[in-house]
Design an enzyme around this catalytic site. Sequence first.
Site, PDB file in Angstrom:
ATOM      1  N   TYR A 152      60.102  43.795  26.469  1.00 20.22           N
ATOM      2  CA  TYR A 152      59.890  43.917  27.921  1.00 20.22           C
ATOM      3  C   TYR A 152      60.844  44.961  28.502  1.00 20.22           C
ATOM      4  O   TYR A 152      60.427  45.867  29.225  1.00 20.22           O
ATOM      5  CB  TYR A 152      60.114  42.551  28.566  1.00 20.22           C
ATOM      6  CG  TYR A 152      59.815  42.495  30.054  1.00 20.22           C
ATOM      7  CD1 TYR A 152      58.517  42.327  30.521  1.00 20.22           C
ATOM      8  CD2 TYR A 152      60.838  42.599  30.999  1.00 20.22           C
ATOM      9  CE1 TYR A 152      58.241  42.262  31.880  1.00 20.22           C
ATOM     10  CE2 TYR A 152      60.573  42.541  32.356  1.00 20.22           C
ATOM     11  CZ  TYR A 152      59.272  42.367  32.792  1.00 20.22           C
ATOM     12  OH  TYR A 152      59.006  42.306  34.140  1.00 20.22           O
ATOM     13  N   LYS A 156      59.834  48.551  30.273  1.00 19.42           N
ATOM     14  CA  LYS A 156      60.154  48.820  31.681  1.00 19.42           C
ATOM     15  C   LYS A 156      61.089  50.030  31.820  1.00 19.42           C
ATOM     16  O   LYS A 156      60.984  50.790  32.785  1.00 19.42           O
ATOM     17  CB  LYS A 156      60.777  47.568  32.319  1.00 19.42           C
ATOM     18  CG  LYS A 156      59.800  46.382  32.414  1.00 19.42           C
ATOM     19  CD  LYS A 156      58.581  46.730  33.232  1.00 19.42           C
ATOM     20  CE  LYS A 156      57.655  45.564  33.454  1.00 19.42           C
ATOM     21  NZ  LYS A 156      56.467  45.897  34.243  1.00 19.42           N
TER      22      LYS A 156
HETATM   23  N1  LIG Z   1      57.888  38.300  38.809  1.00 24.73           N
HETATM   24  C1  LIG Z   1      59.029  38.934  38.541  1.00 24.73           C
HETATM   25  O1  LIG Z   1      60.132  38.364  38.622  1.00 24.73           O
HETATM   26  C2  LIG Z   1      59.023  40.383  38.165  1.00 24.73           C
HETATM   27  C3  LIG Z   1      60.253  41.048  38.101  1.00 24.73           C
HETATM   28  C4  LIG Z   1      60.286  42.394  37.748  1.00 24.73           C
HETATM   29  C5  LIG Z   1      59.099  43.047  37.447  1.00 24.73           C
HETATM   30  N2  LIG Z   1      57.918  42.369  37.504  1.00 24.73           N
HETATM   31  C6  LIG Z   1      56.700  43.105  37.150  1.00 24.73           C
HETATM   32  O2  LIG Z   1      55.789  43.048  38.220  1.00 24.73           O
HETATM   33  C7  LIG Z   1      54.460  43.085  37.710  1.00 24.73           C
HETATM   34  C8  LIG Z   1      53.681  41.905  38.281  1.00 24.73           C
HETATM   35  O3  LIG Z   1      54.344  40.710  37.907  1.00 24.73           O
HETATM   36  P1  LIG Z   1      53.937  39.266  38.455  1.00 24.73           P
HETATM   37  O4  LIG Z   1      55.167  38.470  38.482  1.00 24.73           O
HETATM   38  O5  LIG Z   1      53.104  39.397  39.662  1.00 24.73           O
HETATM   39  O6  LIG Z   1      53.062  38.764  37.186  1.00 24.73           O
HETATM   40  P2  LIG Z   1      51.842  37.747  37.063  1.00 24.73           P
HETATM   41  O7  LIG Z   1      51.946  37.190  35.689  1.00 24.73           O
HETATM   42  O8  LIG Z   1      51.789  36.828  38.214  1.00 24.73           O
HETATM   43  O9  LIG Z   1      50.573  38.734  37.156  1.00 24.73           O
HETATM   44  C9  LIG Z   1      50.342  39.666  36.156  1.00 24.73           C
HETATM   45  C10 LIG Z   1      49.004  40.347  36.366  1.00 24.73           C
HETATM   46  O10 LIG Z   1      48.805  41.239  35.247  1.00 24.73           O
HETATM   47  C11 LIG Z   1      47.505  41.021  34.719  1.00 24.73           C
HETATM   48  N3  LIG Z   1      47.448  41.254  33.278  1.00 24.73           N
HETATM   49  C12 LIG Z   1      48.232  40.717  32.294  1.00 24.73           C
HETATM   50  N4  LIG Z   1      47.800  41.120  31.091  1.00 24.73           N
HETATM   51  C13 LIG Z   1      46.734  41.939  31.312  1.00 24.73           C
HETATM   52  C14 LIG Z   1      45.853  42.660  30.467  1.00 24.73           C
HETATM   53  N5  LIG Z   1      45.939  42.625  29.116  1.00 24.73           N
HETATM   54  N6  LIG Z   1      44.868  43.386  31.040  1.00 24.73           N
HETATM   55  C15 LIG Z   1      44.729  43.423  32.388  1.00 24.73           C
HETATM   56  N7  LIG Z   1      45.532  42.759  33.243  1.00 24.73           N
HETATM   57  C16 LIG Z   1      46.519  42.020  32.696  1.00 24.73           C
HETATM   58  C17 LIG Z   1      47.196  39.563  35.009  1.00 24.73           C
HETATM   59  O11 LIG Z   1      45.789  39.367  34.988  1.00 24.73           O
HETATM   60  C18 LIG Z   1      47.822  39.402  36.393  1.00 24.73           C
HETATM   61  O12 LIG Z   1      46.899  39.806  37.383  1.00 24.73           O
HETATM   62  C19 LIG Z   1      54.578  43.062  36.188  1.00 24.73           C
HETATM   63  O13 LIG Z   1      54.498  44.374  35.689  1.00 24.73           O
HETATM   64  C20 LIG Z   1      55.970  42.510  35.971  1.00 24.73           C
HETATM   65  O14 LIG Z   1      56.513  42.912  34.741  1.00 24.73           O
HETATM   66  C21 LIG Z   1      57.848  41.057  37.848  1.00 24.73           C
END
Ligand SMILES: NC(=O)c1ccc[n+]([C@@H]2O[C@H](COP(=O)([O-])OP(=O)(O)OC[C@H]3O[C@@H](n4cnc5c(N)ncnc54)[C@H](O)[C@@H]3O)[C@@H](O)[C@H]2O)c1
Length: 247
Positions: A152, A156
């Site tokens: 991860y 990133k």
């Molecule tokens: N939540 C956090 O704390 C956090 C922190 C830093 C970065 N992020 C990043 O923000 C982004 C969104 O995170 P989130 O927390 O909303 O995640 P989440 O798990 O709630 O949502 C993830 C989304 O990605 C889609 N997805 C996953 N695998 C897929 C695939 N193979 N094909 C198509 N779509 C796919 C899912 O369908 C979903 O809509 C991500 O890139 C995550 O790494 C999140």
Amino acid sequence: MRLSGKVALVTGGSRGIGFTTAKILSENGATVVITAKDPKRLEKSTSEISNAIGIAADIRNRNDVKNVVNKTIEKFGRLDILVNNAGIFPKIKQLHEIDEDDWNEVLDVNLTGQFRFTKEAIPYLQKTAGCIINISSDAGLKAYQGFNADAYSASKAALILLTKCWALEYATNKIRVNCICPGVVDTDMTKPFLKTQKDKEFMDNEHPIGRIGQPEEVAKAVMYFASDDASWTTGAILAVDGGESIK
Ligand SMILES: NC(=O)c1ccc[n+]([C@@H]2O[C@H](COP(=O)([O-])OP(=O)(O)OC[C@H]3O[C@@H](n4cnc5c(N)ncnc54)[C@H](O)[C@@H]3O)[C@@H](O)[C@H]2O)c1
């Protein structure tokens, strides 16, 4: 209505940060195409946003990705904003315990997936002098003791550098490329780490501002980069993290 007349594509928009981003872009006048893996959840999420359509796609499949971009152009005739948001988080394991297939899957979704969407979108963004917003993470900015999610972090960190590469590569086309690094945000992705009151307190305290973030707080930063307010901003890496990365 700062995005009136614009068409935005949000990957991973069925829930969490992507869903809230799609909602805010639509509230600001954009027509939004939401894409995510699970068609059922996508249908439900899309129905909650006005001016939005959903196109299911697995970001690991280049034909699916092509189909999303092609359908967007067929239906709306243009693309102005790409939000590379889809992502997965692996099981916490130390490097020597990671299975190579698990490593590859994280890179395939979080990094090569962003490459696939960007590659397909660029020819249309060139026509509109559009913009790209990459959702990276604090985990791409620095190492955290005990975090142990190397694939991860690698994906990133790569997205942060690619933001700068793409910003330079396409500056002559007036395409702006920017990146957001969230800290821990309250979404389904982080639910497993926020099960107990003790977990929540630990996570809140990891952030100097004293709490984890909400999806709206990231989505509003996306909105800034998507709007003309950021007309002279490209290659920027913005931590939206309650100060977590500057500790
Ligand atoms: N939540 C956090 O704390 C956090 C922190 C830093 C970065 N992020 C990043 O923000 C982004 C969104 O995170 P989130 O927390 O909303 O995640 P989440 O798990 O709630 O949502 C993830 C989304 O990605 C889609 N997805 C996953 N695998 C897929 C695939 N193979 N094909 C198509 N779509 C796919 C899912 O369908 C979903 O809509 C991500 O890139 C995550 O790494 C999140």
